[in-house]
Scaffold this motif. Structure first.
Motif: not given
Ligand SMILES: C[S@@+](CC[C@H](N)C(=O)[O-])C[C@H]1O[C@@H](n2cnc3c(N)ncnc32)[C@H](O)[C@@H]1O
Length: 398
Positions: A55-57, A105-107, A158-160, A181-183
Protein backbone atom coordinates in the motif's frame (compact mmCIF):
# COMPACT_ATOMS: atom_id res chain seq x y z
CA UNK A 1 23.17 16.88 7.00
CA UNK A 2 21.65 14.30 4.73
CA UNK A 3 18.63 15.98 3.24
CA UNK A 4 15.71 13.79 2.35
CA UNK A 5 16.93 13.89 -1.23
CA UNK A 6 13.64 12.88 -2.76
CA UNK A 7 10.73 15.04 -3.71
CA UNK A 8 7.12 14.00 -3.34
CA UNK A 9 5.87 16.35 -6.00
CA UNK A 10 2.65 14.78 -7.04
CA UNK A 11 -0.21 14.14 -4.67
CA UNK A 12 -3.67 14.55 -6.18
CA UNK A 13 -6.31 16.52 -4.27
CA UNK A 14 -7.74 14.69 -1.27
CA UNK A 15 -5.00 12.03 -1.09
CA UNK A 16 -3.07 11.35 2.10
CA UNK A 17 -0.33 13.93 2.64
CA UNK A 18 2.44 12.08 4.51
CA UNK A 19 4.07 13.40 7.67
CA UNK A 20 7.73 12.59 7.22
CA UNK A 21 9.13 12.25 10.81
CA UNK A 22 6.82 9.38 11.76
CA UNK A 23 7.48 7.67 8.44
CA UNK A 24 11.25 7.95 8.86
CA UNK A 25 11.07 6.62 12.44
CA UNK A 26 9.50 3.46 10.99
CA UNK A 27 12.23 3.22 8.33
CA UNK A 28 14.96 3.58 10.98
CA UNK A 29 13.33 0.94 13.18
CA UNK A 30 13.48 -1.47 10.24
CA UNK A 31 17.11 -0.48 9.76
CA UNK A 32 17.75 -1.49 13.38
CA UNK A 33 15.92 -4.80 12.91
CA UNK A 34 17.97 -5.61 9.82
CA UNK A 35 21.25 -4.87 11.52
CA UNK A 36 20.42 -6.84 14.66
CA UNK A 37 21.91 -10.30 14.77
CA UNK A 38 18.72 -11.85 16.12
CA UNK A 39 18.03 -13.80 12.94
CA UNK A 40 20.41 -14.62 10.11
CA UNK A 41 20.20 -13.01 6.68
CA UNK A 42 18.38 -14.82 3.90
CA UNK A 43 21.22 -16.64 2.18
CA UNK A 44 20.50 -15.59 -1.40
CA UNK A 45 19.87 -11.94 -0.56
CA UNK A 46 22.09 -9.41 -2.35
CA UNK A 47 24.10 -6.58 -0.82
CA UNK A 48 21.38 -4.02 -1.50
CA UNK A 49 18.60 -4.19 1.07
CA UNK A 50 15.30 -5.02 -0.65
CA UNK A 51 11.95 -4.00 0.80
CA UNK A 52 8.30 -4.49 -0.10
CA UNK A 53 5.93 -1.62 0.74
CA UNK A 54 2.33 -2.85 1.00
CA UNK A 55 0.00 0.00 0.00
CA UNK A 56 2.62 2.48 -1.10
CA UNK A 57 -0.01 5.15 -1.80
CA UNK A 58 0.05 8.04 -4.28
CA UNK A 59 2.90 9.61 -2.29
CA UNK A 60 5.14 6.48 -2.46
CA UNK A 61 6.69 7.87 0.71
CA UNK A 62 8.41 4.79 2.16
CA UNK A 63 10.25 3.74 -1.00
CA UNK A 64 11.34 7.34 -1.61
CA UNK A 65 12.58 7.72 1.97
CA UNK A 66 14.25 4.30 2.13
CA UNK A 67 15.96 4.73 -1.23
CA UNK A 68 17.13 8.29 -0.59
CA UNK A 69 18.23 7.89 3.04
CA UNK A 70 19.62 4.37 2.94
CA UNK A 71 20.01 3.28 -0.68
CA UNK A 72 17.45 0.47 -0.30
CA UNK A 73 15.54 -0.89 -3.26
CA UNK A 74 11.77 -1.36 -3.11
CA UNK A 75 8.73 -2.91 -4.67
CA UNK A 76 5.70 -0.79 -3.76
CA UNK A 77 2.23 -2.27 -4.24
CA UNK A 78 -1.19 -0.67 -4.32
CA UNK A 79 -4.69 -1.33 -5.58
CA UNK A 80 -6.18 1.97 -6.71
CA UNK A 81 -5.54 3.44 -10.13
CA UNK A 82 -4.91 6.88 -8.62
CA UNK A 83 -2.29 5.59 -6.15
CA UNK A 84 -0.54 3.49 -8.79
CA UNK A 85 -0.43 6.26 -11.36
CA UNK A 86 0.78 8.97 -8.99
CA UNK A 87 3.26 6.73 -7.20
CA UNK A 88 4.88 6.08 -10.60
CA UNK A 89 4.95 9.82 -11.30
CA UNK A 90 6.62 10.46 -7.95
CA UNK A 91 9.27 7.86 -8.71
CA UNK A 92 9.86 9.29 -12.19
CA UNK A 93 10.26 12.77 -10.76
CA UNK A 94 13.26 11.45 -8.76
CA UNK A 95 15.38 10.03 -11.59
CA UNK A 96 18.31 9.33 -9.24
CA UNK A 97 16.11 6.85 -7.34
CA UNK A 98 14.01 5.47 -10.19
CA UNK A 99 16.22 2.40 -10.66
CA UNK A 100 15.61 1.41 -7.05
CA UNK A 101 11.80 1.51 -7.01
CA UNK A 102 9.23 -0.62 -8.84
CA UNK A 103 5.48 -0.11 -8.48
CA UNK A 104 3.15 -3.14 -8.76
CA UNK A 105 -0.60 -3.44 -9.04
CA UNK A 106 -1.94 -5.90 -6.45
CA UNK A 107 -5.21 -5.96 -8.37
CA UNK A 108 -3.49 -7.70 -11.24
CA UNK A 109 -3.00 -10.66 -8.94
CA UNK A 110 -5.28 -13.63 -9.71
CA UNK A 111 -8.85 -13.45 -8.21
CA UNK A 112 -8.36 -9.90 -7.00
CA UNK A 113 -11.07 -8.02 -8.90
CA UNK A 114 -13.96 -9.79 -7.13
CA UNK A 115 -12.37 -9.29 -3.73
CA UNK A 116 -11.81 -5.62 -4.46
CA UNK A 117 -15.46 -5.06 -5.33
CA UNK A 118 -16.57 -6.70 -2.10
CA UNK A 119 -14.07 -4.62 -0.14
CA UNK A 120 -15.09 -1.36 -1.79
CA UNK A 121 -18.78 -2.07 -1.18
CA UNK A 122 -18.12 -2.88 2.46
CA UNK A 123 -16.25 0.41 2.95
CA UNK A 124 -19.03 2.36 1.23
CA UNK A 125 -21.74 0.66 3.27
CA UNK A 126 -19.69 0.79 6.49
CA UNK A 127 -20.54 -2.80 7.35
CA UNK A 128 -19.10 -4.14 10.58
CA UNK A 129 -18.67 -7.78 9.66
CA UNK A 130 -16.55 -10.02 11.91
CA UNK A 131 -12.85 -9.59 11.14
CA UNK A 132 -12.31 -13.16 9.94
CA UNK A 133 -14.97 -12.96 7.28
CA UNK A 134 -13.85 -9.57 5.94
CA UNK A 135 -10.17 -10.56 5.78
CA UNK A 136 -10.96 -12.63 2.70
CA UNK A 137 -12.57 -9.63 1.02
CA UNK A 138 -9.35 -7.60 1.04
CA UNK A 139 -7.36 -7.72 -2.21
CA UNK A 140 -4.27 -9.96 -2.21
CA UNK A 141 -1.27 -8.78 -0.28
CA UNK A 142 1.50 -11.07 -1.55
CA UNK A 143 -0.23 -13.77 -3.62
CA UNK A 144 0.35 -12.99 -7.29
CA UNK A 145 2.26 -9.82 -6.39
CA UNK A 146 5.47 -11.36 -5.02
CA UNK A 147 7.13 -13.52 -7.67
CA UNK A 148 8.14 -17.13 -6.96
CA UNK A 149 11.87 -16.52 -7.22
CA UNK A 150 11.90 -13.30 -5.21
CA UNK A 151 13.15 -12.66 -1.70
CA UNK A 152 12.98 -9.51 0.38
CA UNK A 153 14.75 -8.37 3.52
CA UNK A 154 11.50 -6.94 4.85
CA UNK A 155 7.99 -5.82 4.11
CA UNK A 156 6.37 -2.76 5.62
CA UNK A 157 2.89 -1.31 5.67
CA UNK A 158 1.00 1.75 6.77
CA UNK A 159 -2.42 0.08 6.62
CA UNK A 160 -5.81 1.66 6.14
CA UNK A 161 -6.42 2.15 9.87
CA UNK A 162 -10.19 2.54 9.97
CA UNK A 163 -13.36 0.65 9.13
CA UNK A 164 -15.01 3.73 7.71
CA UNK A 165 -14.38 7.38 7.02
CA UNK A 166 -16.77 8.21 9.89
CA UNK A 167 -14.49 6.37 12.30
CA UNK A 168 -11.45 8.18 10.88
CA UNK A 169 -13.19 11.52 11.40
CA UNK A 170 -13.88 10.69 15.05
CA UNK A 171 -10.28 10.04 15.95
CA UNK A 172 -8.83 13.31 17.27
CA UNK A 173 -5.28 11.93 17.16
CA UNK A 174 -5.35 11.43 13.43
CA UNK A 175 -4.58 13.87 10.72
CA UNK A 176 -7.29 12.62 8.46
CA UNK A 177 -6.60 13.97 5.04
CA UNK A 178 -6.95 11.02 2.73
CA UNK A 179 -9.47 9.21 0.57
CA UNK A 180 -11.71 6.32 1.70
CA UNK A 181 -9.47 3.77 -0.07
CA UNK A 182 -6.40 5.07 1.78
CA UNK A 183 -7.89 5.49 5.21
CA UNK A 184 -10.44 2.71 5.49
CA UNK A 185 -11.00 -0.94 4.65
CA UNK A 186 -13.56 -3.49 5.81
CA UNK A 187 -12.54 -4.59 9.30
CA UNK A 188 -10.06 -1.70 9.59
CA UNK A 189 -6.39 -2.23 10.40
CA UNK A 190 -7.15 -5.36 12.41
CA UNK A 191 -8.49 -7.16 9.34
CA UNK A 192 -5.83 -5.73 7.02
CA UNK A 193 -2.90 -6.76 9.23
CA UNK A 194 -4.55 -10.12 9.96
CA UNK A 195 -4.55 -10.62 6.18
CA UNK A 196 -0.81 -9.83 6.07
CA UNK A 197 -0.18 -12.27 8.94
CA UNK A 198 -2.15 -15.05 7.22
CA UNK A 199 -0.36 -14.45 3.91
CA UNK A 200 3.00 -14.30 5.66
CA UNK A 201 2.75 -18.00 6.54
CA UNK A 202 2.81 -18.94 2.84
CA UNK A 203 5.61 -16.45 2.16
CA UNK A 204 7.71 -17.24 5.24
CA UNK A 205 10.75 -18.08 3.11
CA UNK A 206 10.47 -14.99 0.91
CA UNK A 207 10.90 -12.37 3.65
CA UNK A 208 13.38 -12.00 6.48
CA UNK A 209 11.13 -9.63 8.46
CA UNK A 210 7.41 -8.94 8.10
CA UNK A 211 6.41 -5.60 9.62
CA UNK A 212 3.43 -3.30 9.88
CA UNK A 213 2.53 -0.03 11.52
CA UNK A 214 -0.39 -0.36 13.95
CA UNK A 215 -2.63 2.60 14.81
CA UNK A 216 -4.26 1.32 18.00
CA UNK A 217 -2.58 -0.17 21.03
CA UNK A 218 -5.57 -2.49 21.67
CA UNK A 219 -5.11 -3.99 18.21
CA UNK A 220 -1.38 -4.47 18.77
CA UNK A 221 -1.97 -6.96 21.59
CA UNK A 222 -4.43 -8.92 19.53
CA UNK A 223 -2.19 -8.95 16.48
CA UNK A 224 0.80 -10.13 18.51
CA UNK A 225 -1.22 -13.19 19.54
CA UNK A 226 -2.22 -13.82 15.92
CA UNK A 227 1.43 -13.66 14.88
CA UNK A 228 2.32 -16.19 17.58
CA UNK A 229 -0.57 -18.46 16.54
CA UNK A 230 0.72 -18.28 12.95
CA UNK A 231 3.97 -19.83 14.21
CA UNK A 232 6.40 -16.90 14.02
CA UNK A 233 9.71 -17.60 15.71
CA UNK A 234 10.44 -13.96 16.59
CA UNK A 235 8.03 -11.12 17.41
CA UNK A 236 9.10 -7.53 18.11
CA UNK A 237 7.08 -4.41 18.86
CA UNK A 238 7.91 -0.74 19.33
CA UNK A 239 6.17 2.58 19.85
CA UNK A 240 6.56 5.62 17.61
CA UNK A 241 5.61 8.93 19.18
CA UNK A 242 5.56 12.08 17.11
CA UNK A 243 3.95 15.15 18.60
CA UNK A 244 0.45 14.08 19.65
CA UNK A 245 0.34 10.99 17.48
CA UNK A 246 1.30 7.56 18.78
CA UNK A 247 1.67 4.54 16.52
CA UNK A 248 3.13 1.10 17.09
CA UNK A 249 5.41 -1.10 15.04
CA UNK A 250 4.90 -4.86 14.81
CA UNK A 251 7.57 -7.14 13.31
CA UNK A 252 7.79 -10.89 13.03
CA UNK A 253 9.82 -13.56 11.31
CA UNK A 254 9.64 -17.28 10.73
CA UNK A 255 13.40 -17.63 10.50
CA UNK A 256 14.86 -19.50 13.46
CA UNK A 257 16.76 -17.14 15.76
CA UNK A 258 20.49 -17.68 15.93
CA UNK A 259 21.28 -20.50 18.30
CA UNK A 260 22.70 -19.57 21.68
CA UNK A 261 22.98 -15.85 21.13
CA UNK A 262 24.23 -14.84 24.55
CA UNK A 263 23.82 -11.23 25.55
CA UNK A 264 26.63 -9.88 27.68
CA UNK A 265 25.66 -8.69 31.13
CA UNK A 266 26.17 -5.08 30.09
CA UNK A 267 23.03 -3.53 28.70
CA UNK A 268 23.62 -1.65 25.47
CA UNK A 269 22.46 -1.33 21.91
CA UNK A 270 24.34 -0.85 18.67
CA UNK A 271 21.97 1.83 17.36
CA UNK A 272 20.40 4.77 19.13
CA UNK A 273 18.42 7.74 17.91
CA UNK A 274 16.51 10.73 19.16
CA UNK A 275 14.70 13.68 17.65
CA UNK A 276 15.41 17.36 18.22
CA UNK A 277 12.08 19.06 17.61
CA UNK A 278 11.30 22.78 17.75
CA UNK A 279 14.87 24.02 17.33
CA UNK A 280 15.42 27.57 18.51
CA UNK A 281 15.60 30.15 15.70
CA UNK A 282 18.88 30.36 13.83
CA UNK A 283 19.87 26.78 14.69
CA UNK A 284 20.04 23.90 12.27
CA UNK A 285 21.92 20.71 11.47
CA UNK A 286 25.25 22.51 11.09
CA UNK A 287 25.14 24.04 14.58
CA UNK A 288 24.02 20.72 16.08
CA UNK A 289 26.84 18.85 14.34
CA UNK A 290 29.41 21.36 15.65
CA UNK A 291 28.01 21.15 19.18
CA UNK A 292 28.16 17.33 19.08
CA UNK A 293 31.79 17.57 17.96
CA UNK A 294 32.58 19.92 20.87
CA UNK A 295 30.84 17.51 23.28
CA UNK A 296 33.01 14.55 22.22
CA UNK A 297 36.25 16.58 22.03
CA UNK A 298 35.59 17.82 25.58
CA UNK A 299 35.52 14.15 26.64
CA UNK A 300 38.97 13.69 25.06
CA UNK A 301 37.61 11.48 22.31
CA UNK A 302 38.99 11.66 18.81
CA UNK A 303 36.50 13.08 16.26
CA UNK A 304 36.52 13.02 12.48
CA UNK A 305 33.77 15.30 11.25
CA UNK A 306 32.42 15.10 7.70
CA UNK A 307 30.42 18.26 7.02
CA UNK A 308 29.19 16.95 3.68
CA UNK A 309 27.47 13.87 5.05
CA UNK A 310 26.81 15.61 8.38
CA UNK A 311 28.37 12.86 10.41
CA UNK A 312 31.10 12.46 13.02
CA UNK A 313 33.17 9.32 13.54
CA UNK A 314 34.16 9.15 17.19
CA UNK A 315 36.99 6.85 18.24
CA UNK A 316 38.18 5.84 21.69
CA UNK A 317 41.93 5.50 22.12
CA UNK A 318 43.25 2.04 23.03
CA UNK A 319 43.78 3.26 26.61
CA UNK A 320 40.20 4.57 26.87
CA UNK A 321 38.93 1.30 25.42
CA UNK A 322 40.92 -0.80 27.85
CA UNK A 323 39.72 1.37 30.76
CA UNK A 324 36.08 0.93 29.72
CA UNK A 325 36.61 -2.82 29.34
CA UNK A 326 38.06 -2.99 32.84
CA UNK A 327 34.95 -1.10 34.02
CA UNK A 328 32.88 -4.04 32.83
CA UNK A 329 31.81 -2.97 29.32
CA UNK A 330 31.99 -5.77 26.77
CA UNK A 331 30.69 -6.97 23.45
CA UNK A 332 26.95 -6.36 23.07
CA UNK A 333 26.06 -9.75 21.68
CA UNK A 334 28.84 -12.27 21.70
CA UNK A 335 27.86 -15.39 19.83
CA UNK A 336 28.49 -18.59 21.64
CA UNK A 337 27.95 -22.06 20.27
CA UNK A 338 28.22 -25.31 22.20
CA UNK A 339 31.94 -25.66 21.80
CA UNK A 340 33.51 -22.29 21.19
CA UNK A 341 33.20 -18.87 22.66
CA UNK A 342 34.23 -15.88 20.62
CA UNK A 343 36.75 -13.92 22.68
CA UNK A 344 37.75 -10.50 21.59
CA UNK A 345 40.53 -8.09 22.32
CA UNK A 346 38.79 -4.78 22.06
CA UNK A 347 40.84 -1.97 20.51
CA UNK A 348 39.91 1.43 19.12
CA UNK A 349 36.14 1.20 19.60
CA UNK A 350 34.32 3.72 17.43
CA UNK A 351 30.86 4.95 16.59
CA UNK A 352 29.23 7.28 14.08
CA UNK A 353 26.87 10.13 14.88
CA UNK A 354 24.72 11.36 11.96
CA UNK A 355 22.44 14.36 11.76
CA UNK A 356 19.42 14.13 9.43
CA UNK A 357 17.05 16.97 8.67
CA UNK A 358 13.51 15.59 8.83
CA UNK A 359 11.69 18.87 8.18
CA UNK A 360 12.39 22.53 9.02
CA UNK A 361 13.00 22.75 12.78
CA UNK A 362 13.24 18.97 13.31
CA UNK A 363 16.41 16.88 13.26
CA UNK A 364 16.98 13.17 13.76
CA UNK A 365 20.25 12.30 15.51
CA UNK A 366 21.41 8.75 14.99
CA UNK A 367 24.29 6.92 16.60
CA UNK A 368 25.65 3.60 15.34
CA UNK A 369 28.37 1.53 16.94
CA UNK A 370 30.82 0.75 14.15
CA UNK A 371 32.63 -2.25 15.53
CA UNK A 372 30.14 -3.61 18.03
CA UNK A 373 32.36 -3.20 21.02
CA UNK A 374 31.76 -1.21 24.19
CA UNK A 375 28.02 -0.89 23.70
CA UNK A 376 27.56 0.19 27.33
CA UNK A 377 29.99 3.11 26.95
CA UNK A 378 28.36 4.07 23.65
CA UNK A 379 24.88 3.97 25.20
CA UNK A 380 25.94 6.14 28.10
CA UNK A 381 27.76 8.72 25.90
CA UNK A 382 24.82 8.88 23.51
CA UNK A 383 22.32 9.60 26.27
CA UNK A 384 24.62 12.37 27.63
CA UNK A 385 24.80 13.80 24.10
CA UNK A 386 20.99 13.76 23.87
CA UNK A 387 20.67 15.67 27.13
CA UNK A 388 23.32 18.21 26.11
CA UNK A 389 21.84 18.90 22.67
CA UNK A 390 18.26 19.12 23.98
CA UNK A 391 19.32 21.60 26.65
CA UNK A 392 21.24 23.69 24.13
CA UNK A 393 18.89 23.67 21.15
CA UNK A 394 15.30 22.95 22.17
CA UNK A 395 13.04 25.56 23.78
CA UNK A 396 12.09 24.72 27.37
CA UNK A 397 8.36 25.20 26.77
CA UNK A 398 8.17 22.13 24.51
C1 LIG B 1 -2.98 4.50 4.73
S1 LIG B 1 -2.60 4.35 3.01
C2 LIG B 1 -0.82 4.39 3.09
C3 LIG B 1 -0.18 5.16 1.98
C4 LIG B 1 1.32 5.41 2.17
N1 LIG B 1 2.05 4.19 2.34
C5 LIG B 1 1.56 6.33 3.37
O1 LIG B 1 2.14 5.86 4.36
O2 LIG B 1 1.19 7.51 3.31
C6 LIG B 1 -2.98 2.66 2.65
C7 LIG B 1 -2.79 2.27 1.19
O3 LIG B 1 -3.02 0.86 1.06
C8 LIG B 1 -3.60 0.63 -0.21
N2 LIG B 1 -4.18 -0.74 -0.22
C9 LIG B 1 -5.38 -1.17 0.23
N3 LIG B 1 -5.48 -2.51 0.05
C10 LIG B 1 -4.31 -2.94 -0.50
C11 LIG B 1 -3.79 -4.22 -0.91
N4 LIG B 1 -4.49 -5.34 -0.77
N5 LIG B 1 -2.54 -4.28 -1.44
C12 LIG B 1 -1.81 -3.15 -1.59
N6 LIG B 1 -2.26 -1.92 -1.22
C13 LIG B 1 -3.48 -1.82 -0.68
C14 LIG B 1 -4.59 1.79 -0.36
O4 LIG B 1 -4.98 2.00 -1.68
C15 LIG B 1 -3.75 2.94 0.21
O5 LIG B 1 -3.02 3.58 -0.80
Amino acid sequence: MIYVVATVRWIPDGQLCPTVPNRSNYIHWIEDLLSSDLIPRISNSSETVRGFDIGTGANCIYPLLGASLLGWSFVGSDVTDVALEWAKRNVESNPHLAGLIEIRNANEAPCSSKSETVAEEAVRENTSEPVDSVVRSIAPIFVGVVKDSESFDFCMCNPPFFESMEEAGLNPKTSCAGTAEEMACPGGEQAFITHIIEDSVSFKNSFRWFTSMVGRKANLKLLVSKVREAGASVVKTTEFVQGQTARWGLAWSFIAPRKNVIRSSTPGKVHHSFMLQGLRRGNGAFQVLKSAETFFCASNLSCKTDSLSFSIDVTLSDEQTQAATLDGDDLPGSVEDDSTKVHSTVTGASFRISVFEQMPGTLLIKGSLLNKSLSGTFTSLFSQLEETLKTEFVSKDR
